[in-house]
Design an enzyme around this catalytic site. Structure first.
Site, PDB file in Angstrom:
ATOM      1  N   LYS A 113      -9.602   3.276   2.231  1.00  0.00           N
ATOM      2  CA  LYS A 113      -9.369   4.955   1.333  1.00  0.00           C
ATOM      3  C   LYS A 113     -10.603   5.983   1.979  1.00  0.00           C
ATOM      4  O   LYS A 113     -10.222   6.868   2.161  1.00  0.00           O
ATOM      5  CB  LYS A 113      -9.172   5.131   0.670  1.00  0.00           C
ATOM      6  CG  LYS A 113      -7.839   4.189   0.851  1.00  0.00           C
ATOM      7  CD  LYS A 113      -6.335   4.377  -0.269  1.00  0.00           C
ATOM      8  CE  LYS A 113      -5.083   3.698   0.403  1.00  0.00           C
ATOM      9  NZ  LYS A 113      -5.395   1.873   0.785  1.00  0.00           N
TER      10      LYS A 113
HETATM   11  C1  LIG Z   1      -4.230   1.767   1.063  1.00  0.00           C
HETATM   12  C2  LIG Z   1      -4.252   0.116   0.870  1.00  0.00           C
HETATM   13  C3  LIG Z   1      -4.013  -1.271   1.890  1.00  0.00           C
HETATM   14  C4  LIG Z   1      -2.969  -0.401   2.597  1.00  0.00           C
HETATM   15  O1  LIG Z   1      -3.809   0.357   4.071  1.00  0.00           O
HETATM   16  P1  LIG Z   1      -2.075   1.121   4.575  1.00  0.00           P
HETATM   17  O2  LIG Z   1      -2.481   1.631   5.548  1.00  0.00           O
HETATM   18  O3  LIG Z   1      -1.484   2.088   2.967  1.00  0.00           O
HETATM   19  O4  LIG Z   1      -1.289  -0.066   5.203  1.00  0.00           O
HETATM   20  C5  LIG Z   1      -4.848  -2.089   1.891  1.00  0.00           C
HETATM   21  N1  LIG Z   1      -5.685  -2.981   1.355  1.00  0.00           N
HETATM   22  C6  LIG Z   1      -6.331  -1.630   0.397  1.00  0.00           C
HETATM   23  C7  LIG Z   1      -7.469  -2.151  -0.380  1.00  0.00           C
HETATM   24  C8  LIG Z   1      -5.686  -0.789   0.669  1.00  0.00           C
HETATM   25  O5  LIG Z   1      -6.070  -0.045  -0.442  1.00  0.00           O
END
Ligand SMILES: *Cc1c(COP(=O)(O)O)cnc(C)c1O
Length: 433
Positions: free
Chosen positions: A107
């Site tokens: 993220k």
């Molecule tokens: C947010 C997150 C996801 C999921 O991603 P999305 O874009 O919401 O589908 C998967 N793994 C981790 C570690 C995350 O922080």
């Protein structure tokens, strides 16, 4: 680039409009009106040019004319200041490590880029911008770090009490300054509902200048195309189809993958890899979309009952299940399967995966069993295993090494404010502060 709403009833807007609003006024989600394909020659160049240059070229059409080129260049260069690493466990299984940013999760791509873009868009505004974000784990820390000390912006993070790991919690509740964390006595879906309700509350929006940093914000999705290009640069040229397995919760990551594919990147199919919160894999099987309440799992950043990017995903596939099925295959993993997968890759390759990545690997293995024809799998590794040390220990019997930047936070005091799931309490808080 102009942006349209998936609900089709809001006027087109600019990147500035889409970024600052988050959700479209008709309740839909913004999508670029078109995604232009790059020519094979341009794609070939992507393999040779410096990565910052490539990211800049990828995002430029989406940001023109709102952002001057030199500003965009700087945003890209500052935001994406960490590597994307490709680890090939076998000729048919590659792991794309997206967790080498400051908060050790993918993220960071979206949050760091969006924070700088918003910072640019609010320069010269008189009112302070409040960024609201609901988090099931990693969004909170990535957004908090992305926005820390950005002038003119404060961040309010809502997270479900006791449903995220201590390492995750400490990363965004200990910062102070322009970052406030609200510890909600409910689930992630409650947090998400409170945020949605705030955006829909006209009286509130007249008094406060609100925007969203959840993956409903299109500015978060754009930089997530970058690592698909990074994979393309690093993968050995192979004649077999590439299958990309995406550990998914709100499906922002997979939506950005569809953007990248529309740019011309050679992805044969995506895998929607989920934990027990499997609304999309069930949809792919039955043709019916039936979201459920979220349940808690070991891969908690994906504990989402009703993924908020689902309308985008459908829209990009022209709202036809046949098209969705052509592009996306679905597979869910139980907690037990997640542990087994972690154990297997450790045993077989001496590779430590976090539980989210393990869900992705599990889904790839399931895909391969059903599709024995030659293909290669690319699994997006979304978090560093040290962020989920307890679960990793459960899976492989040893604790993953703790990177120093994570260790630092664990010793700091938590500064969050407790709050109920009652909307009026939340609204009062927003107006009072
Ligand atoms: C947010 C997150 C996801 C999921 O991603 P999305 O874009 O919401 O589908 C998967 N793994 C981790 C570690 C995350 O922080």
């Amino acid at each position: 680039m102009r942006y349209r709403s998936t609900s089709g009833k809001a006027p087109l807007t600019s990147l500035r409009g889409a970024t600052l609003r988050g959700l479209a006024p008709d309740g839909g989600l913004y999508l670029p009106v078109e995604i232009a394909r790059h020519t094979p020659e341009e794609l070939e160049e992507f393999r040779r040019l410096p990565f910052t240059e490539v990211c800049f070229r990828v995002v430029r059409p989406f940001a023109t004319p709102d952002v001057p080129e030199e500003v965009l260049w700087q945003i890209v260069a500052e935001a994406i200041n960490f590597p994307v690493k490709l680890v090939s466990l076998s000729p048919a299984l590659h792991i794309l490590e997206l967790f080498h940013g400051p908060t050790l999760a993918f993220k960071d791509f979206g949050a760091r880029f969006m924070a700088r873009l918003m910072g640019y868009f609010v320069r010269g505004e008189e009112r302070q911008l409040t960024v609201l974000v609901a988090t099931s784990g990693d969004t909170g820390s990535a957004v908090a770090h992305g926005f820390l000390r950005v002038p003119g912006i404060r961040v309010v993070i809502l997270y479900p009490s006791k449903r995220i790991s201590e390492a995750q919690e400490k990363q965004f509740t200990t910062l102070g300054e322009n970052i406030t964390a609200l510890e909600i006595s409910g689930t992630f879906d409650d947090c998400q509902r409170l945020v949605k309700q705030a955006f829909a509350d006209e009286a509130l929006n007249q008094r406060a200048f609100l925007t969203s940093a959840n993956s409903i914000n299109v500015a978060r999705l754009l930089p997530q195309m970058f690592y698909h290009v990074a994979a393309y640069r690093q993968l050995p040229v192979a004649s077999v189809p590439l299958i990309v397995s995406v550990p998914s919760g709100n499906f922002g990551n997979l939506t950005a993958g569809l953007f990248a594919k529309r740019l011309g990147l050679p992805v044969s199919r995506f895998i929607a890899a989920t934990n027990a919160n499997d609304a999309v894999p069930r949809y792919l099987l039955s043709g019916e979309y039936k979201p459920k309440e979220a349940v808690a799992t070991y891969s908690n950043a994906m504990d989402v009952g009703n993924p908020n990017n689902f309308p985008r995903l459908l829209d990009l596939c022209r709202n036809r299940i046949e098209n969705v099925r052509k592009e996306i295959w679905g597979q869910s993993a139980t907690d037990e399967e997640t542990l087994q997968q972690m154990h297997y890759v450790w045993d077989r390759f001496r590779y430590i995966s976090d539980p989210h990545t393990a869900v992705g690997i599990h889904a790839w293995e399931a895909y391969r069993k059903e599709h024995p024809e030659p293909s290669q799998g690319l699994v997006l590794a979304t978090a560093h295993p040290a962020k989920f040390a307890e679960i990793v220990q459960k899976g492989i019997g040893i604790a993953p090494p703790l990177p120093s930047r994570l260790a630092e936070y664990l010793n700091r005091p938590k500064l969050s404010l407790p709050m109920t799931t009652n909307y009026d309490d939340f609204k009062q808080f927003l107006l009072a502060h």
